[in-house]
Design a protein around this motif. Structure first.
Motif, PDB file in Angstrom:
ATOM      1  N   ARG A 173       8.305 -13.063   4.225  1.00  0.00           N
ATOM      2  CA  ARG A 173       8.167 -12.378   5.521  1.00  0.00           C
ATOM      3  C   ARG A 173       7.332 -11.102   5.435  1.00  0.00           C
ATOM      4  NH1 ARG A 173      11.468 -14.548   9.437  1.00  0.00           N
ATOM      5  NH2 ARG A 173      13.026 -15.993   8.692  1.00  0.00           N
ATOM      6  N   MET A 174       6.402 -11.104   4.486  1.00  0.00           N
ATOM      7  CA  MET A 174       5.506  -9.951   4.341  1.00  0.00           C
ATOM      8  C   MET A 174       4.238 -10.143   5.167  1.00  0.00           C
ATOM      9  SD  MET A 174       6.112  -9.284   0.286  1.00  0.00           S
ATOM     10  CE  MET A 174       5.157  -7.788   0.160  1.00  0.00           C
ATOM     11  N   VAL A 175       3.892 -11.390   5.419  1.00  0.00           N
ATOM     12  CA  VAL A 175       2.791 -11.733   6.316  1.00  0.00           C
ATOM     13  C   VAL A 175       3.219 -12.941   7.132  1.00  0.00           C
ATOM     14  CG1 VAL A 175       0.966 -10.890   4.773  1.00  0.00           C
ATOM     15  CG2 VAL A 175       1.615 -13.298   4.712  1.00  0.00           C
ATOM     16  N   LEU A 205       7.392  -5.413   7.376  1.00  0.00           N
ATOM     17  CA  LEU A 205       7.903  -5.452   6.005  1.00  0.00           C
ATOM     18  C   LEU A 205       6.758  -5.458   5.000  1.00  0.00           C
ATOM     19  CD1 LEU A 205      10.208  -5.724   3.945  1.00  0.00           C
ATOM     20  CD2 LEU A 205      10.159  -8.207   4.362  1.00  0.00           C
ATOM     21  N   GLY A 206       5.738  -6.231   5.267  1.00  0.00           N
ATOM     22  CA  GLY A 206       4.584  -6.288   4.379  1.00  0.00           C
ATOM     23  C   GLY A 206       3.844  -4.969   4.297  1.00  0.00           C
ATOM     24  N   ARG A 207       3.679  -4.304   5.438  1.00  0.00           N
ATOM     25  CA  ARG A 207       3.016  -2.986   5.447  1.00  0.00           C
ATOM     26  C   ARG A 207       3.836  -1.956   4.672  1.00  0.00           C
ATOM     27  NH1 ARG A 207       1.351  -4.946  10.174  1.00  0.00           N
ATOM     28  NH2 ARG A 207       2.714  -4.080  11.723  1.00  0.00           N
ATOM     29  N   THR A 208       5.135  -1.987   4.857  1.00  0.00           N
ATOM     30  CA  THR A 208       6.004  -1.048   4.151  1.00  0.00           C
ATOM     31  C   THR A 208       5.967  -1.314   2.649  1.00  0.00           C
ATOM     32  OG1 THR A 208       7.453  -0.870   6.076  1.00  0.00           O
ATOM     33  CG2 THR A 208       8.367  -0.169   3.968  1.00  0.00           C
ATOM     34  N   ALA A 209       6.041  -2.574   2.267  1.00  0.00           N
ATOM     35  CA  ALA A 209       5.975  -2.933   0.837  1.00  0.00           C
ATOM     36  C   ALA A 209       4.658  -2.461   0.239  1.00  0.00           C
ATOM     37  CB  ALA A 209       6.146  -4.435   0.667  1.00  0.00           C
ATOM     38  N   SER A 210       3.582  -2.641   0.954  1.00  0.00           N
ATOM     39  CA  SER A 210       2.270  -2.205   0.479  1.00  0.00           C
ATOM     40  C   SER A 210       2.210  -0.690   0.342  1.00  0.00           C
ATOM     41  CB  SER A 210       1.194  -2.697   1.443  1.00  0.00           C
ATOM     42  OG  SER A 210      -0.065  -2.180   1.096  1.00  0.00           O
ATOM     43  N   HIS A 211       2.737   0.002   1.323  1.00  0.00           N
ATOM     44  CA  HIS A 211       2.713   1.465   1.317  1.00  0.00           C
ATOM     45  C   HIS A 211       3.474   2.050   0.119  1.00  0.00           C
ATOM     46  CE1 HIS A 211       2.387   5.480   3.074  1.00  0.00           C
ATOM     47  NE2 HIS A 211       3.666   5.632   2.794  1.00  0.00           N
ATOM     48  N   PHE A 212       4.582   1.418  -0.245  1.00  0.00           N
ATOM     49  CA  PHE A 212       5.412   1.920  -1.346  1.00  0.00           C
ATOM     50  C   PHE A 212       5.195   1.145  -2.646  1.00  0.00           C
ATOM     51  CE2 PHE A 212       7.576   3.476   2.444  1.00  0.00           C
ATOM     52  CZ  PHE A 212       7.702   4.808   2.111  1.00  0.00           C
ATOM     53  N   TYR A 213       4.156   0.316  -2.692  1.00  0.00           N
ATOM     54  CA  TYR A 213       3.804  -0.447  -3.885  1.00  0.00           C
ATOM     55  C   TYR A 213       4.963  -1.315  -4.374  1.00  0.00           C
ATOM     56  CZ  TYR A 213      -0.114   2.774  -3.877  1.00  0.00           C
ATOM     57  OH  TYR A 213      -1.210   3.500  -3.504  1.00  0.00           O
ATOM     58  N   SER A 246       6.379  -4.912  -5.058  1.00  0.00           N
ATOM     59  CA  SER A 246       5.821  -6.240  -5.306  1.00  0.00           C
ATOM     60  C   SER A 246       6.539  -7.301  -4.476  1.00  0.00           C
ATOM     61  CB  SER A 246       5.944  -6.587  -6.790  1.00  0.00           C
ATOM     62  OG  SER A 246       7.305  -6.744  -7.132  1.00  0.00           O
ATOM     63  N   VAL A 247       5.899  -8.446  -4.347  1.00  0.00           N
ATOM     64  CA  VAL A 247       6.513  -9.553  -3.631  1.00  0.00           C
ATOM     65  C   VAL A 247       7.792  -9.994  -4.344  1.00  0.00           C
ATOM     66  CG1 VAL A 247       5.116 -11.347  -4.739  1.00  0.00           C
ATOM     67  CG2 VAL A 247       6.095 -11.772  -2.498  1.00  0.00           C
ATOM     68  N   GLU A 248       7.816  -9.897  -5.678  1.00  0.00           N
ATOM     69  CA  GLU A 248       9.024 -10.245  -6.432  1.00  0.00           C
ATOM     70  C   GLU A 248      10.181  -9.320  -6.057  1.00  0.00           C
ATOM     71  OE1 GLU A 248       6.045  -9.659  -7.958  1.00  0.00           O
ATOM     72  OE2 GLU A 248       5.492 -11.650  -8.672  1.00  0.00           O
ATOM     73  N   THR A 249       9.871  -8.043  -5.874  1.00  0.00           N
ATOM     74  CA  THR A 249      10.901  -7.080  -5.477  1.00  0.00           C
ATOM     75  C   THR A 249      11.424  -7.396  -4.080  1.00  0.00           C
ATOM     76  OG1 THR A 249      10.079  -5.327  -6.906  1.00  0.00           O
ATOM     77  CG2 THR A 249      11.312  -4.628  -4.971  1.00  0.00           C
ATOM     78  N   ILE A 250      10.534  -7.667  -3.150  1.00  0.00           N
ATOM     79  CA  ILE A 250      10.953  -7.994  -1.782  1.00  0.00           C
ATOM     80  C   ILE A 250      11.785  -9.271  -1.778  1.00  0.00           C
ATOM     81  CG2 ILE A 250      10.148  -8.627   0.534  1.00  0.00           C
ATOM     82  CD1 ILE A 250       9.842  -5.625  -0.162  1.00  0.00           C
ATOM     83  N   LEU A 281      19.855  -9.580  -1.060  1.00  0.00           N
ATOM     84  CA  LEU A 281      20.861  -8.569  -1.389  1.00  0.00           C
ATOM     85  C   LEU A 281      21.154  -7.587  -0.263  1.00  0.00           C
ATOM     86  CD1 LEU A 281      19.662  -7.729  -5.011  1.00  0.00           C
ATOM     87  CD2 LEU A 281      21.619  -9.142  -4.347  1.00  0.00           C
ATOM     88  N   TRP A 282      20.149  -7.285   0.555  1.00  0.00           N
ATOM     89  CA  TRP A 282      20.401  -6.241   1.541  1.00  0.00           C
ATOM     90  C   TRP A 282      21.107  -6.795   2.771  1.00  0.00           C
ATOM     91  CZ3 TRP A 282      14.522  -5.014   1.677  1.00  0.00           C
ATOM     92  CH2 TRP A 282      13.843  -6.001   2.342  1.00  0.00           C
TER      93      TRP A 282
END
Length: 151
Positions: free
Chosen positions: A7-9, A23-31, A33-37, A43-44
């Motif tokens: 769900r990043m794109v 979610l994808g923009r936020t993940a990119s902004h904070f570096y 990784s897709v594995e982390t997301i 979990l969340w």
């Protein structure tokens, strides 16, 4: 496909277009990784406790290179006893080690092992960035209680 499943794109097959999500923009902004997301997605949840949030943070793929060494286990056991939050993973797992060292760093506990000092320094640098990412994601989901706990 993987980014779409995380769900990043949003991938639109007929047109071939790819649109970023919040979610994808936020993940990119904070570096993050897709594995982390992907790890976080299972979990969340909105009503997570502080211990749950810490476990989520420590599940980040950024910590996957961290080794659990046999010679550290005695000191890790001592540190575990001083942890105010429940450690939701075994000390033999990277999530458990990261959780204990994060709590030791926050509480200012002195570490004896040079390897643990090095790991703790790495965790301190990465955890703040990952926590800011979790905070931003929680705000985007309107999970105010979760966001407050991440702080």
């Amino acid at each position: 496909r993987r980014l779409d499943e995380a769900r990043m794109v949003r991938y639109h097959a007929p047109s071939g277009s790819i649109d970023p999500t919040e979610l994808g923009r936020t993940a990119s902004h904070f570096y993050l990784s897709v594995e982390t997301i992907e790890a976080f997605s299972g979990l969340w949840h909105e009503r997570a406790s502080e211990a749950d949030i810490l476990y989520t943070l420590c599940s980040a793929s950024e910590f996957s290179q961290m080794k659990v060494r046999e010679e550290e286990m005695e000191e890790m056991e001592e540190l575990l006893q001083a942890c105010p939050l429940t450690v939701k993973a075994s000390l033999a797992e990277k999530e458990g080690k990261a959780s204990v060292l994060t709590q030791a760093y926050i509480s200012g506990t002195a570490l004896k092992s040079a390897a643990l000092v090095s790991d703790c320094s790495f965790i301190a640098q990465s955890a703040s960035r990952i926590a800011r990412g979790l905070f931003a994601i929680a705000l985007s989901k309107s999970w105010i209680s979760y966001a407050q706990k991440v702080l």
